[in-house]
Structure formats: structure tokens, C-alpha cells
Design a protein around this motif. Sequence first.
Motif, short mmCIF file in Angstrom:
data_model
loop_
_atom_site.label_atom_id
_atom_site.label_comp_id
_atom_site.label_asym_id
_atom_site.label_seq_id
_atom_site.Cartn_x
_atom_site.Cartn_y
_atom_site.Cartn_z
N PHE A 358 0.71 -1.30 0.17
CA PHE A 358 0.02 0.03 -0.03
C PHE A 358 0.80 1.08 -0.02
O PHE A 358 0.14 2.34 0.29
N HIS A 359 1.97 1.15 -0.17
CA HIS A 359 3.04 2.36 -0.43
C HIS A 359 3.02 2.79 -1.66
O HIS A 359 2.85 1.97 -2.72
N SER A 360 2.97 4.22 -1.88
CA SER A 360 2.68 4.75 -3.03
C SER A 360 4.09 4.57 -4.02
O SER A 360 4.88 4.37 -3.32
N ALA A 361 3.94 4.80 -5.22
CA ALA A 361 5.04 4.63 -6.15
C ALA A 361 4.80 5.56 -7.08
O ALA A 361 3.92 6.25 -7.41
N MET A 362 6.00 5.48 -8.43
CA MET A 362 5.87 6.39 -9.31
C MET A 362 4.71 5.96 -10.41
O MET A 362 3.99 6.66 -11.08
N VAL A 363 4.85 4.50 -10.51
CA VAL A 363 3.79 3.93 -11.07
C VAL A 363 2.61 3.39 -10.22
O VAL A 363 2.99 2.40 -9.88
N PRO A 364 1.86 3.88 -9.68
CA PRO A 364 0.96 3.71 -8.99
C PRO A 364 -0.10 2.24 -9.36
O PRO A 364 -0.16 2.06 -10.38
N HIS A 365 -0.70 1.83 -8.41
CA HIS A 365 -1.57 0.48 -9.03
C HIS A 365 -2.53 1.02 -9.92
O HIS A 365 -3.18 0.36 -10.57
N ALA A 366 -3.09 2.38 -9.79
CA ALA A 366 -3.92 3.03 -10.65
C ALA A 366 -3.45 3.18 -12.13
O ALA A 366 -4.22 3.40 -13.25
N GLY A 367 -2.08 2.84 -12.46
CA GLY A 367 -1.47 3.09 -13.46
C GLY A 367 -1.30 4.39 -14.02
O GLY A 367 -1.25 5.32 -13.30
N THR A 368 -0.86 4.69 -15.40
CA THR A 368 -0.65 5.73 -16.00
C THR A 368 -1.77 6.77 -16.11
O THR A 368 -1.70 7.89 -16.28
N ASP A 369 -3.15 6.24 -16.08
CA ASP A 369 -4.21 6.99 -16.07
C ASP A 369 -4.61 7.55 -14.58
O ASP A 369 -5.60 7.34 -14.16
N SER A 370 -3.55 8.34 -14.14
CA SER A 370 -3.79 8.75 -12.63
C SER A 370 -2.98 10.00 -12.45
O SER A 370 -2.43 10.58 -13.29
N ARG A 371 -3.34 10.87 -11.45
CA ARG A 371 -2.78 12.09 -11.30
C ARG A 371 -1.29 11.81 -10.78
O ARG A 371 -0.46 12.72 -11.15
N ILE A 372 -1.12 10.84 -9.93
CA ILE A 372 0.36 10.48 -9.44
C ILE A 372 1.15 10.39 -10.69
O ILE A 372 2.20 11.05 -10.94
N TRP A 373 0.98 9.57 -11.98
CA TRP A 373 1.51 9.38 -12.98
C TRP A 373 1.73 10.88 -13.50
O TRP A 373 2.77 11.10 -14.15
N ARG A 374 0.75 11.56 -13.75
CA ARG A 374 1.14 12.91 -14.53
C ARG A 374 1.87 13.74 -13.81
O ARG A 374 2.70 14.46 -14.33
N ASP A 375 1.79 13.66 -12.61
CA ASP A 375 2.72 14.30 -11.64
C ASP A 375 4.20 14.09 -11.71
O ASP A 375 5.15 14.73 -11.73
N VAL A 376 4.30 12.60 -11.74
CA VAL A 376 5.61 12.17 -12.24
C VAL A 376 6.18 12.55 -13.38
O VAL A 376 7.48 13.00 -13.42
N VAL A 377 5.53 12.48 -14.30
CA VAL A 377 6.21 13.02 -15.63
C VAL A 377 6.09 14.62 -15.52
O VAL A 377 7.34 15.16 -16.36
#
Length: 685
Positions: A358-377
Motif C-alpha cells: 500500500f506504499h505509493s510509487a511512481m507507477v501506482p496501482h491506478a496505472g498511468t491514467d492517474s494524477r500521480i503518474w501525470r505529476d511524475v512526468v
Amino acid sequence: MPGYPVLPEGLAYGGDYNPEQWPEEVWREDVRLMREAGVNLVTVGVFNWGLIEPQEGEYDFSRLDRILDLLHSAGVYADLATPTSSPPTWFRRRYPGSRLVDREGHVLGGGSRHSFCPSSPDYAAASERVVAALAARYAGHPALAMWHVHNEYGWANAHCYCPASAEAFRAWLQDRYGDVGALNAAWGTTFWGLTYGAFEEVDPPAAAPVGLLTGLQLDFMRFSVDAHIACFRSERETIRRFSDLPVTTNFMIPNCKPMDYWRWAAEVDVVANDHYLDSARADPHIELAMAADLTRSVAGGRPWMLMEHSTGAVNWQPRNLAKRPGEMRRNTLAHVARGSDSAMFFQWRASRYGAEKFHSAMVPHAGTDSRIWRDVVALGADLGRLAGVRGARVAAEVAVVWDWESYWALEFEWRPSADLRFRERIEAYYEALWREHVTVDFVHPSADLSPYRLVVAPSSYLLGEAPAKNLHRYVEAGGHLLVSYFSGIVDENDTIHPGPYPGALREVLGVAVEEFHPLREHETVALRPPKSPGPESTGPESPGCESFKPEPLKPSATGRIWSERVRPAGARTVQEFADGPDAGHPAVTRHDLGAGSGWYVSTAMDAESGLRDLVAEVLDHAGVSRPRGLPDTLELVRRGDHLFLINHADAPVTVDGVTGAGVLDGAAYDGSATVPAGGVVVVRT
């Protein structure tokens, strides 16, 4: 010695990469996404021991070969780890004497990392073999940028109480003291008749009736640090037989109390740190800034590496709060502003199983269609624009004293108050300085203090004679020293300095303390400007010096936790207690000594109850320059010719006096800059 930088150019961006958790078809998708995000460095192999050595002496590097080759083909460098923080299951079964033993004598089970004794000869031999095999195979691999030894020394096995540790501890003591008489003198063993007749009689400070010798406890803490450093040195020297690339390990500053990172700093080629927000804090970004400043200071002011932080929530806090929009960007750029030449995360792709799923990551469980991934890019693009800051240093006029040995000693049992906590006062003073927009270095009390206009010592309970003299010379030469209560009390063996408190600091502060008066839980005392301050005053009725007119602080200033009976011995009263056990006696004093001054605060003031006003007064007295009129939610740091403006508020902030080119937005700033709510502006001046 090899050194920084570890990459040909720019800032390092990436994170822990654990492809062994995934089928190979995912690996190619990983490197495609790494290119998209601008990732150029990943840490690999941290937990690979059982995979590359499935049975003792039998090695299989085929998977790691393919991973490193794939990274190289994508232009991504590797921070190659030795896997020694997590020995394989066969090792534990074959060498039961290596198992970790806790303070209560329990042999701890397996199924987790760090489940071994750092003093185990069997662990040392097995580690040396696997590291040698790893280094021999990959020393010349084109993907390799640096070596990452072990992982988070002291995380779960900072101390071990097994027979191997006890034997190593006794040998360490004999080397330190030479004869048992010197040990008895240092520890004060005549108290309670606990004198030792031989080193063989000394046991580690395992579970025992309350009141353990504090000298014993302190030396076991020191020994344990040395035991882990010895493990690191062994691996580092094994690597250097094959490779001259930089070697590091990841610290946990400031959240690993047992590891003395001043001692560790000399061992690594580049200081690297793991930092995670405490989401329970109201202002976690201030603790983040403190951690970054302390890490830079441990690195001697040189650029350092942020080896791990999180894109969002972690998994191990009581309540794992997700980061708000923009918070991950602010966190990352604050570390860069304060000296990091990298932005690394745990981890690249979120795990589906295990303790950290349950630790967050650069590629989250939600995949690339996610706020985290867009923020990572987007963050990767920001870091690419900030390549010019690499190698630049951060200058500071103020230093805060931080000593891990004082941290340990202050928090042993049977102190005058349960509310005495090392970090509590450190963080109170740091917050006041942060809100005054003052950039801070941290220093050991024995360090060269001449570069600083002001040195703050909020928690220097343990202070040896030589460091105390260092502070005295600093003030006489024109420095200004601000000290909080219960400092200078004991020497390096936790023995009280002779004479009235504050012992080692009595002369530089010009005060004597007759008695401590700890306060009840939630009790407060009021402070007020003195009625008649003066250098010769001995109590509330003494005449003052009419020529000394301190600027009055807010009459509502209050203290908590602590009060004490202070008798000036050359110092002038700046504030006195208005009530409580020491009503009418000094609460804050100033002692002019040589070309400098020593200030003393004998209660726990906080930012909202007078501490910030006091800190501002001392900063002005010391001539510390800083911007004025800015909201205290704006973080302002200058690194080289880059000015970082980080807005932690929900409204925009305009900063005057800013001229230069916007690094992130390409704007031209001519006299002022407006920082959006929750935004970051970086200007190359």
C-alpha cells in the motif's frame, strides 16, 4: 576516493526498481515509461540475495544481467545495490547463531529484512562472498553509475543482544579503555557498588531493573554504530577491489535515532538520505526542510542525494494520508533547493504483495491514467530544467547544534521531566528560524563555527569539555550563541559537570542555575520584560543597569515544560518570569563576552508564545540578514544563483526584489515574482 556526481549531467531522477516482482513482459513497459518520465537513475538489486545466490555458493545472475542490459539500452543508469540487508532463508536456517536477539532476550523470527546480528561472523563472511561475486561481475557494466551498499543500516537491527554482540562489545570496550579501571572511572560504577573486576563481567544493557548505568548505555550505543559501520566498510572495500565508482548507503536523517550520522558521513563517497513526511504533522514541510538541511550539513555542505521519498502515502504510519495536489512537487523541489542533486523515490512500480503493497510509487496501482503518474512526468520535466543547479551549494549564516550522543543521553530514564525530548526543542527553534526565512546549517558542537553569525544550541544536554570550550571561543571571537535550558549539564560519560548548572556553559552564558523546576503537564508560566535588568543583579530586588534598555517582548510570552532558578553571574536579564516557581527571576538572559554574546532561555517558549519574537531579536542582534515582510508560509532558499520560492499556502504570494529568468516557467522577472497558491517558482538571478 571516488566522488560525486554519479551521472554525466543533470540531476538524478528515478527510484527503487524491483523488476523481480514482475514478469519480464512488464520490464519493457517499465523502461518505456521511464523514458517518458525522464528517469535516468534507478536503484536495483536491494533485495536480490536469495535470487542471485539461491543456495550457498551457487550464483545465478541471469535475471540481473537482463535487467541491467535493458536499462542500458534505454539510457537509464543503475545504482547497483548489495543485497545484504535481507539475507536469504537458507542463510538463516544454516547459521542460527546469526539471528537477531532483542533486549528481552527473544530470538527474533524470520520473514522480514534486517533479521540478523551485525556482529555475526557468519553474516560477515556470507556478505563478503556475495558482494565480491556481484562486484566482480558488474564492475564494468555500462549501465553502472554507482554502488549502493546494504539498505537503511539500523532500521530494525540497530542493537543486538546475542552472545556474538556481547563478545564484540567487550572487545570494543577493551580497545576503548585499555583497562577495566578506566572503564569504572568513566561509568562511575562506585554508584550502587557496580564496579567491574574484568571486561568479561560486562554485559550489554539488556532488559534489567530500572536504573542501568548510563555510561554502559551510551557506550553500547556507540559500539552499535561502530558495528554497523564495520559491516559497511567491509562491503565497500570488497567493492573497491573491482570498481572505482562512488559507493554510498542510504541514511534515514533525522528519523533513525540510533545511528550517529556525523560518524557515518566520512565513510561514504556521497551522502544519500531517505525521507518520508509525517502526515500527522500540521506543517510537515518544515520537518522536511529540517531533514534536508541536516542531511546537507552531514554531507559537509556538499551536494547530496535524496535516495528515497514518496509520491503519495506511505504504508507504515497510523494514518497514511495521501499527498495533496502539488505537494509531491513541492516536497521534491524543497529537497533540491536545500542541496540534493537527485530526486529518487521508493519505488518505481507499486508492489502487489508484501509488507509495502500500500506504499505509493511512481507507477501506482491506478496505472498511468492517474494524477500521480501525470505529476511524475511533469516533475521529470521540472528536474530537467533545473540541471543548472547541480553542484551548487547553499550558504547559511545560522547554525543549529545537533549531536546524536546528546540525543541518546537526554532520553535515558530518570531525567528531571518526562517532557525533556531532544527533537522537541530542536524543532521549536528550527521552526522559528524557518518562519523567519533563515536558512540553517546543522553542526556538531566541536565543528568550526567561525562561518556563522549565530549558533543555536537547543538540546545540548551532553557536552564535553572540548566542545564547550569551542563554543566559548566562538563567542569571544564575535559569534552569538543562543542556548535553551538543560544544556551543558553532563560530559561525554553522562557525568555532571562540576559546579552550578549549566556546567560546561556557565561561563559563556554568565549564569548559574540553583535548581530545576520542571512544570506539571499542561502547566504554563508567564514571561514579562524585567523591571530592573543589570549585569550585577542577583535576584528580583537587585538594582539594574539603567543604560541597558532591551526591547520588550510581547507581554503574553509564556513557557511550558520547564522553569529554573537562574542567578545572573555577568548576564543581563532580558525577560523574567511573571509567575510560577521562579516569579521575578530571570527567564531569558544575555551575556556579552569578548566580541560576542551568549543568550540563555530557561523555559520552553514556542513560536506562538514568544519564541519567534525572541529569535527575531537575537537574529537582529547578531546581524543576520533575511527577507522581511513575507508570509511565514513561503519557503525561500537560495542555492548558488538559483532562488527557490515555494508557496505552502492556499493563496498566491508576491515577492519583491526578484530579478532574473524563471527556470521552470521561462518567465522574465524584473523586480517581483508572484508564486501561485501551492506553487513553486525558481529564478536564476
